[in-house]
Design an enzyme around this catalytic site. Sequence first.
Site, PDB file in Angstrom:
ATOM      1  N   LYS A   1      54.377  16.894  62.649  1.00 36.18           N
ATOM      2  CA  LYS A   1      55.150  17.549  61.372  1.00 36.18           C
ATOM      3  C   LYS A   1      54.533  17.141  59.980  1.00 36.18           C
ATOM      4  O   LYS A   1      53.995  17.879  59.302  1.00 36.18           O
ATOM      5  CB  LYS A   1      56.485  17.279  61.198  1.00 36.18           C
ATOM      6  CG  LYS A   1      57.588  17.675  62.609  1.00 36.18           C
ATOM      7  CD  LYS A   1      58.760  17.015  62.645  1.00 36.18           C
ATOM      8  CE  LYS A   1      59.364  17.740  63.819  1.00 36.18           C
ATOM      9  NZ  LYS A   1      60.784  17.188  64.207  1.00 36.18           N
TER      10      LYS A   1
ATOM     11  N   GLN B   1      64.544  12.356  62.472  1.00 34.05           N
ATOM     12  CA  GLN B   1      64.260  12.784  63.613  1.00 34.05           C
ATOM     13  C   GLN B   1      65.256  12.215  64.836  1.00 34.05           C
ATOM     14  O   GLN B   1      65.750  10.957  64.430  1.00 34.05           O
ATOM     15  CB  GLN B   1      62.692  11.982  64.189  1.00 34.05           C
ATOM     16  CG  GLN B   1      62.095  12.455  65.354  1.00 34.05           C
ATOM     17  CD  GLN B   1      61.644  13.920  65.595  1.00 34.05           C
ATOM     18  OE1 GLN B   1      61.670  14.607  64.647  1.00 34.05           O
ATOM     19  NE2 GLN B   1      61.939  14.412  66.813  1.00 34.05           N
TER      20      GLN B   1
ATOM     21  N   ASP C   1      66.592  21.212  58.968  1.00 33.53           N
ATOM     22  CA  ASP C   1      66.518  21.350  60.411  1.00 33.53           C
ATOM     23  C   ASP C   1      67.728  22.229  60.889  1.00 33.53           C
ATOM     24  O   ASP C   1      67.590  22.659  62.021  1.00 33.53           O
ATOM     25  CB  ASP C   1      66.825  19.931  61.179  1.00 33.53           C
ATOM     26  CG  ASP C   1      65.666  19.054  61.616  1.00 33.53           C
ATOM     27  OD1 ASP C   1      64.989  19.872  62.358  1.00 33.53           O
ATOM     28  OD2 ASP C   1      65.829  17.854  61.567  1.00 33.53           O
TER      29      ASP C   1
HETATM   30  N1  GUN Z   1      64.245  15.956  68.067  1.00 36.89           N
HETATM   31  C1  GUN Z   1      64.223  16.887  68.896  1.00 36.89           C
HETATM   32  N2  GUN Z   1      64.087  18.184  68.227  1.00 36.89           N
HETATM   33  C2  GUN Z   1      64.055  17.900  66.906  1.00 36.89           C
HETATM   34  C3  GUN Z   1      64.128  18.657  66.132  1.00 36.89           C
HETATM   35  O1  GUN Z   1      63.927  19.643  65.806  1.00 36.89           O
HETATM   36  N3  GUN Z   1      64.414  18.017  64.680  1.00 36.89           N
HETATM   37  C4  GUN Z   1      64.834  16.729  64.523  1.00 36.89           C
HETATM   38  N4  GUN Z   1      65.227  16.124  63.421  1.00 36.89           N
HETATM   39  N5  GUN Z   1      64.826  15.928  65.756  1.00 36.89           N
HETATM   40  C5  GUN Z   1      64.405  16.609  67.001  1.00 36.89           C
END
Ligand code: GUN
Length: 290
Positions: free
Chosen positions: A52, A96, A119
């Site tokens: 990311k 995350q 998100d």
């Molecule tokens: N863990 C797995 N997928 C995601 C996501 O799209 N965003 C976040 N913050 N954590 C995740």
Amino acid sequence: MAVIIDGKEIAKKVREDARRRTDALKARGISPCLAVVLVGENPASVSYVTGKEKALAEAGMEGRDIRLPAATGEAELLDLIAKLNGDPGVHGILVQLPLPSHINEDRVINAISPEKDVDGFHPVSVGNMVLGRPGFLPCTPHGIVYLLKEMGMKTAGAHAVILGRSNIVGKPLANLLIRRDVNATVTICHTGTPDFSVYTKQADILIAAAGKPGLVSAGMVKPGAAVIDVGVNRIPDASKKSGFILRGDVDYEAVEKIAGWITPVPGGVGPMTIAMLLRNVVEAAAASRT
Ligand code: GUN
């Protein structure tokens, strides 16, 4: 043989668009910024967060990389989120998941300001999505719908079957697929579904998001169906430098002979998740008053 859906290529176009919009915002004095918070060192999470941050840099955006030890307390994390909420230079906040078990994920998600919830996990964002009101859409489900549209697939009247009912994929995806601009009929199968192959065999669009490697075999797929594989499973493999290989929830080699379309793992849904995140950050920045 199925048409392989090249998520990387489709994501590239979305990322280029995010880059152009970022340049335009910067010309107006707004520099889009996402705070990425990682607690602990879960190897998959480290890899996602690194991906990311690389994508943010490539789009010309600022990434605030905040890495905290696994022992970080919930109160400390909530304090950090409060500071990021109040920081006008930060447009989006991503924590995350999963978090270490001593931290309550719901309390953390609830603490993020909905204006910065790129998100799309906050209850306000989820409510807006279900009601069809403006707000941030969760990145993976949004990316899947974008892929289906971009491939020119006929979704209206199609039967979409989702394997998995997670808050991140299954539940929001079902909601997006029944929107009028997609107009699919949706079935969700989960661990309480006795024989899910009864449903998968009827699917025009089959989305596997169960987190179980090789769950979907060729016999479960209707010939010509679109098969979207959301699974990212690490299978130990001593012959690889990393020590593992990535496998989806679909038995790719067998299913690609039957399906009409199929997404590979890696290179299918994963790149779309990141592309949609960049888009949300640009939108959060554009909506900010800085
Ligand atoms: N863990 C797995 N997928 C995601 C996501 O799209 N965003 C976040 N913050 N954590 C995740």
